[in-house]
Write a protein that holds these residues in place. Structure first.
Motif, PDB file in Angstrom:
ATOM      1  N   ALA A 199      35.689  31.519  34.785  1.00 34.98           N
ATOM      2  CA  ALA A 199      37.036  32.123  34.165  1.00 34.98           C
ATOM      3  C   ALA A 199      37.271  33.566  34.161  1.00 34.98           C
ATOM      4  CB  ALA A 199      37.397  31.240  32.733  1.00 34.98           C
ATOM      5  N   GLN A 200      36.407  34.228  33.595  1.00 36.49           N
ATOM      6  CA  GLN A 200      36.378  35.594  33.225  1.00 36.49           C
ATOM      7  C   GLN A 200      36.403  36.609  34.852  1.00 36.49           C
ATOM      8  OE1 GLN A 200      37.496  37.400  30.707  1.00 36.49           O
ATOM      9  NE2 GLN A 200      37.291  35.513  29.711  1.00 36.49           N
ATOM     10  N   LEU A 201      35.741  35.977  35.889  1.00 39.44           N
ATOM     11  CA  LEU A 201      35.846  36.472  37.256  1.00 39.44           C
ATOM     12  C   LEU A 201      37.067  36.226  37.820  1.00 39.44           C
ATOM     13  CD1 LEU A 201      32.408  35.473  38.895  1.00 39.44           C
ATOM     14  CD2 LEU A 201      33.075  37.636  38.443  1.00 39.44           C
ATOM     15  N   LEU A 202      37.766  35.088  37.531  1.00 38.90           N
ATOM     16  CA  LEU A 202      39.140  34.796  38.056  1.00 38.90           C
ATOM     17  C   LEU A 202      40.043  35.887  37.427  1.00 38.90           C
ATOM     18  CD1 LEU A 202      39.038  30.869  38.191  1.00 38.90           C
ATOM     19  CD2 LEU A 202      38.978  32.623  40.106  1.00 38.90           C
ATOM     20  N   THR A 203      39.867  36.089  36.087  1.00 39.03           N
ATOM     21  CA  THR A 203      40.893  36.814  35.304  1.00 39.03           C
ATOM     22  C   THR A 203      40.599  38.185  35.810  1.00 39.03           C
ATOM     23  OG1 THR A 203      40.759  35.480  33.274  1.00 39.03           O
ATOM     24  CG2 THR A 203      41.332  37.722  32.898  1.00 39.03           C
ATOM     25  N   VAL A 204      39.456  38.672  35.956  1.00 36.41           N
ATOM     26  CA  VAL A 204      39.160  40.286  36.407  1.00 36.41           C
ATOM     27  C   VAL A 204      39.918  40.256  37.854  1.00 36.41           C
ATOM     28  CG1 VAL A 204      37.426  41.591  37.177  1.00 36.41           C
ATOM     29  CG2 VAL A 204      37.165  40.544  35.000  1.00 36.41           C
ATOM     30  N   GLY A 205      39.487  39.183  38.820  1.00 30.33           N
ATOM     31  CA  GLY A 205      40.035  39.351  40.178  1.00 30.33           C
ATOM     32  C   GLY A 205      41.640  39.380  40.240  1.00 30.33           C
ATOM     33  N   VAL A 206      42.062  38.722  39.536  1.00 31.61           N
ATOM     34  CA  VAL A 206      43.708  38.601  39.593  1.00 31.61           C
ATOM     35  C   VAL A 206      44.227  39.987  38.862  1.00 31.61           C
ATOM     36  CG1 VAL A 206      45.841  37.408  38.719  1.00 31.61           C
ATOM     37  CG2 VAL A 206      43.822  36.042  39.471  1.00 31.61           C
ATOM     38  N   SER A 207      43.659  40.298  37.839  1.00 37.22           N
ATOM     39  CA  SER A 207      44.293  41.642  37.359  1.00 37.22           C
ATOM     40  C   SER A 207      44.020  42.817  38.261  1.00 37.22           C
ATOM     41  CB  SER A 207      43.354  41.907  36.003  1.00 37.22           C
ATOM     42  OG  SER A 207      43.521  40.966  35.051  1.00 37.22           O
ATOM     43  N   GLU A 208      42.776  42.669  39.007  1.00 32.13           N
ATOM     44  CA  GLU A 208      42.476  43.948  39.918  1.00 32.13           C
ATOM     45  C   GLU A 208      43.685  43.817  41.045  1.00 32.13           C
ATOM     46  OE1 GLU A 208      41.453  45.882  43.315  1.00 32.13           O
ATOM     47  OE2 GLU A 208      41.465  43.572  43.363  1.00 32.13           O
ATOM     48  N   ARG A 209      43.994  42.654  41.515  1.00 35.00           N
ATOM     49  CA  ARG A 209      44.876  42.517  42.542  1.00 35.00           C
ATOM     50  C   ARG A 209      46.249  42.915  42.138  1.00 35.00           C
ATOM     51  NH1 ARG A 209      44.238  37.231  46.172  1.00 35.00           N
ATOM     52  NH2 ARG A 209      42.035  37.350  46.641  1.00 35.00           N
ATOM     53  N   ILE A 210      46.840  42.786  40.764  1.00 34.73           N
ATOM     54  CA  ILE A 210      48.071  43.013  40.260  1.00 34.73           C
ATOM     55  C   ILE A 210      47.978  44.709  40.000  1.00 34.73           C
ATOM     56  CG2 ILE A 210      49.507  42.816  38.226  1.00 34.73           C
ATOM     57  CD1 ILE A 210      48.771  40.033  38.202  1.00 34.73           C
ATOM     58  N   ALA A 211      46.903  45.483  39.574  1.00 38.12           N
ATOM     59  CA  ALA A 211      46.820  46.669  39.411  1.00 38.12           C
ATOM     60  C   ALA A 211      46.726  47.415  40.250  1.00 38.12           C
ATOM     61  CB  ALA A 211      45.645  46.803  38.115  1.00 38.12           C
ATOM     62  N   VAL A 212      46.460  46.845  41.632  1.00 38.35           N
ATOM     63  CA  VAL A 212      46.072  47.749  42.779  1.00 38.35           C
ATOM     64  C   VAL A 212      46.972  48.788  42.962  1.00 38.35           C
ATOM     65  CG1 VAL A 212      46.648  46.442  44.246  1.00 38.35           C
ATOM     66  CG2 VAL A 212      44.792  47.753  45.014  1.00 38.35           C
ATOM     67  N   ASP A 213      48.238  48.428  43.015  1.00 39.41           N
ATOM     68  CA  ASP A 213      49.323  49.590  43.083  1.00 39.41           C
ATOM     69  C   ASP A 213      49.864  50.070  41.983  1.00 39.41           C
ATOM     70  OD1 ASP A 213      50.663  47.272  42.269  1.00 39.41           O
ATOM     71  OD2 ASP A 213      51.976  47.200  43.911  1.00 39.41           O
ATOM     72  N   GLY A 214      49.130  50.046  40.772  1.00 39.64           N
ATOM     73  CA  GLY A 214      49.744  50.781  39.592  1.00 39.64           C
ATOM     74  C   GLY A 214      50.525  49.897  38.660  1.00 39.64           C
ATOM     75  N   ARG A 215      50.608  48.454  38.848  1.00 37.15           N
ATOM     76  CA  ARG A 215      51.302  47.527  38.012  1.00 37.15           C
ATOM     77  C   ARG A 215      50.400  47.329  36.985  1.00 37.15           C
ATOM     78  NH1 ARG A 215      52.773  42.919  41.513  1.00 37.15           N
ATOM     79  NH2 ARG A 215      50.964  43.586  42.782  1.00 37.15           N
ATOM     80  N   ARG A 216      50.899  47.006  35.544  1.00 36.58           N
ATOM     81  CA  ARG A 216      50.067  46.248  34.783  1.00 36.58           C
ATOM     82  C   ARG A 216      49.992  44.961  34.336  1.00 36.58           C
ATOM     83  NH1 ARG A 216      48.561  49.445  29.822  1.00 36.58           N
ATOM     84  NH2 ARG A 216      47.792  48.226  28.038  1.00 36.58           N
ATOM     85  N   PRO A 217      48.762  44.337  34.454  1.00 38.55           N
ATOM     86  CA  PRO A 217      48.806  42.972  34.564  1.00 38.55           C
ATOM     87  C   PRO A 217      49.283  42.485  33.057  1.00 38.55           C
ATOM     88  CG  PRO A 217      46.777  43.935  35.339  1.00 38.55           C
ATOM     89  CD  PRO A 217      47.612  45.057  34.857  1.00 38.55           C
ATOM     90  N   PRO A 218      49.611  41.043  32.959  1.00 38.52           N
ATOM     91  CA  PRO A 218      50.154  40.787  31.492  1.00 38.52           C
ATOM     92  C   PRO A 218      49.046  40.339  30.811  1.00 38.52           C
ATOM     93  CG  PRO A 218      50.833  39.267  33.294  1.00 38.52           C
ATOM     94  CD  PRO A 218      50.390  40.408  33.795  1.00 38.52           C
ATOM     95  N   LEU A 219      48.304  41.179  30.209  1.00 42.83           N
ATOM     96  CA  LEU A 219      47.009  40.628  29.539  1.00 42.83           C
ATOM     97  C   LEU A 219      47.131  40.887  27.974  1.00 42.83           C
ATOM     98  CD1 LEU A 219      44.557  42.381  31.961  1.00 42.83           C
ATOM     99  CD2 LEU A 219      44.846  39.901  31.758  1.00 42.83           C
ATOM    100  N   TYR A 220      46.419  39.846  27.301  1.00 40.29           N
ATOM    101  CA  TYR A 220      46.378  40.278  25.794  1.00 40.29           C
ATOM    102  C   TYR A 220      45.479  41.281  25.503  1.00 40.29           C
ATOM    103  CZ  TYR A 220      48.484  35.635  24.591  1.00 40.29           C
ATOM    104  OH  TYR A 220      49.634  34.799  24.285  1.00 40.29           O
ATOM    105  N   LEU A 221      45.947  42.070  24.395  1.00 32.44           N
ATOM    106  CA  LEU A 221      44.921  43.052  23.773  1.00 32.44           C
ATOM    107  C   LEU A 221      44.490  42.199  22.467  1.00 32.44           C
ATOM    108  CD1 LEU A 221      46.888  46.544  23.812  1.00 32.44           C
ATOM    109  CD2 LEU A 221      45.282  45.694  25.210  1.00 32.44           C
ATOM    110  N   SER A 222      43.431  42.659  22.094  1.00 38.37           N
ATOM    111  CA  SER A 222      42.902  42.077  20.919  1.00 38.37           C
ATOM    112  C   SER A 222      43.798  42.296  19.481  1.00 38.37           C
ATOM    113  CB  SER A 222      41.581  42.888  20.476  1.00 38.37           C
ATOM    114  OG  SER A 222      41.115  42.209  19.313  1.00 38.37           O
TER     115      SER A 222
END
Length: 253
Positions: free
Chosen positions: A205-228
């Motif tokens: 689950a965490q690898l998938l989250t990291v992988g999708v986030s990396e794909r979205i962020a690759v061109d400078g966009r901010r993935p819609p992720l929770y902060l603590s």
């Protein structure tokens, strides 16, 4: 075997499997799931995750946690009690997860829509609620990613009336590498212990989250992720993003 030896043996069992999953990811073995998740999130869809018993740990890693995606829902059988028509007594034992009769109501409560994706974790991959929900997704054209133990699911009797396993229905199957029976160690007297499927599924689950986030962020966009919520500004950040998905994501169950 003393405890220190058992702990070392268990650590090796876990380490070996996590290393294998990491190699799979590096070699592109998770790319199909990453593609589906990325497309869903970038198009404004929601990632729904379901698991029963200990497999709910996977859904908890996908949905509603710090460092995880905001457009996510965790589906749980207790939703049938908290927001559906079942009573608390129906939650007792394992009968509910084996029963396919309530999956239509569970699907309706989840609010899955075209453009969304469903992810189901099940070590055995054969129980009625698991296969039943998977079949609804298939019928309605919702992409389905399964996380299951291929060793275990191929070794146990089929339980759903369709005669299918989760892995038979899913568009993408990820092997959690848990052994048959889940336990990795055998103690004196033949006692099996040291289950790993929750650990490996959470890692996936965490690898998938990291992988999708990396794909979205690759061109400078901010993935819609929770902060603590326990850091300054966390609540404000999370609430602002959750508002974009009002009525489509639910928390607290």
């Amino acid at each position: 075997m003393d405890f220190a030896a058992a702990a070392n043996d268990f650590a090796e069992q876990v380490r070996t499997r996590l290393d294998a999953i990491t190699r799979t990811a590096a070699e592109g073995g998770l790319d199909a799931a990453l593609d589906l998740m990325t497309t869903t999130i970038e198009s404004g869809g929601v990632v729904h995750a379901f698991g029963t018993g200990h497999s709910e740990a996977f859904a908890m890693e996908i949905a509603g946690r710090a460092g995880g995606f905001i457009p996510t829902n965790k589906i749980a059988l207790r939703d049938l009690v908290l927001r559906g028509s079942l009573s608390v007594d129906d939650l007792g034992g394992s009968s509910l997860e084996r029963n396919p009769d309530n999956v239509e109501q569970l699907w309706d409560l989840a609010g899955i829509q075209p453009g969304d994706i469903l992810m189901i974790a099940s070590n055995s991959g054969v129980n009625g609620s698991i296969v039943g929900l998977a079949l609804i997704a298939k019928e309605r054209g919702i992409p389905l990613v399964a996380v299951t133990s291929m060793e275990h699911t191929m070794a146990v009797p089929l339980k759903h009336p369709s005669g299918q396993r989760l892995s038979d229905v899913a568009d993408v199957v990820i092997d959690n590498l848990a052994p048959y029976g889940d336990a990795t160690l055998t103690l004196n007297g033949g006692v099996p212990v040291g289950a790993v499927s929750s650990i490996t599924a959470a890692y996936i689950a965490q690898l998938l989250t990291v992988g999708v986030s990396e794909r979205i962020a690759v061109d400078g966009r901010r993935p819609p992720l929770y902060l603590s919520a326990n850091i300054p500004g966390g609540d404000e950040h999370n609430s602002a993003l959750e508002a974009r998905y009002a009525g489509r994501i639910h928390r607290g169950t």
